[in-house]
Design an enzyme around this catalytic site. Structure first.
Site, short mmCIF file in Angstrom:
data_model
loop_
_atom_site.label_atom_id
_atom_site.label_comp_id
_atom_site.label_asym_id
_atom_site.label_seq_id
_atom_site.Cartn_x
_atom_site.Cartn_y
_atom_site.Cartn_z
N CYS A 207 0.86 -1.18 0.00
CA CYS A 207 0.00 0.00 0.00
C CYS A 207 0.89 1.23 0.00
O CYS A 207 1.88 1.28 0.73
CB CYS A 207 -0.89 0.05 1.25
N VAL A 208 0.54 2.21 -0.81
CA VAL A 208 1.29 3.45 -0.86
C VAL A 208 1.13 4.19 0.47
O VAL A 208 2.07 4.73 1.03
CB VAL A 208 0.82 4.33 -2.05
#
Length: 143
Positions: free
Chosen positions: A55-56
């Site tokens: 996940c960013v």
């Protein structure tokens, strides 16, 4: 429009609600509303053991098994991601580990959210679900 049951009545209700609107802005507003309902996550759970990989944004999710039912907590530093997390937390709340691990990610397509999510955010949504299912599975295996 008929939604294929996911195995979670709560998740199915949210998917139907999202699928029933063609306006991407209304979908976003619903996801942001879910984010606001999420309880704060204690600092002790903000570590790599509970962090969603891929996940960013920073996303943490924690499962607890009480009397055979899963209870979830989580948080994210990004509002939309927090809303997607909240949707999954609400959708998988109270399920058994077997029910949670059996949820087919196909429900994500039925929400209509992909159309307005960036590819990395859509991938993150799936990664959150996969971590939740992995946690459910490991809790089921713990005597």
């Amino acid at each position: 429009m008929s939604i294929t049951p996911s195995g979670s009545p709560a998740l199915d209700r949210m998917v139907e609600r999202l699928a029933s609107t063609s306006d991407p802005r209304r979908r976003y507003e619903y996801v942001l509303w879910l984010a606001k309902k999420l309880e704060p996550l204690p600092e002790e759970f903000r570590n790599d053991a509970f962090k969603v990989k891929g996940c960013v944004s920073q996303v943490f999710v924690v499962a607890e098994l009480v009397d055979g039912a899963l209870h979830w907590r989580g948080d994210s530093d990004a509002a939309i991601t927090k809303g997607l997390l909240a949707l999954l937390i609400e959708g998988l709340e109270g399920l058994t580990p077997q029910q949670a691990t059996a949820i087919d990610p196909a429900f994500i397509a039925a929400t209509g959210l992909q159309a307005s999510l960036t590819p990395s955010r859509a991938n993150g949504f799936l990664n959150i679900l996969r971590l939740m299912q992995a946690q459910a599975q490991s809790l089921a295996a713990t005597p």
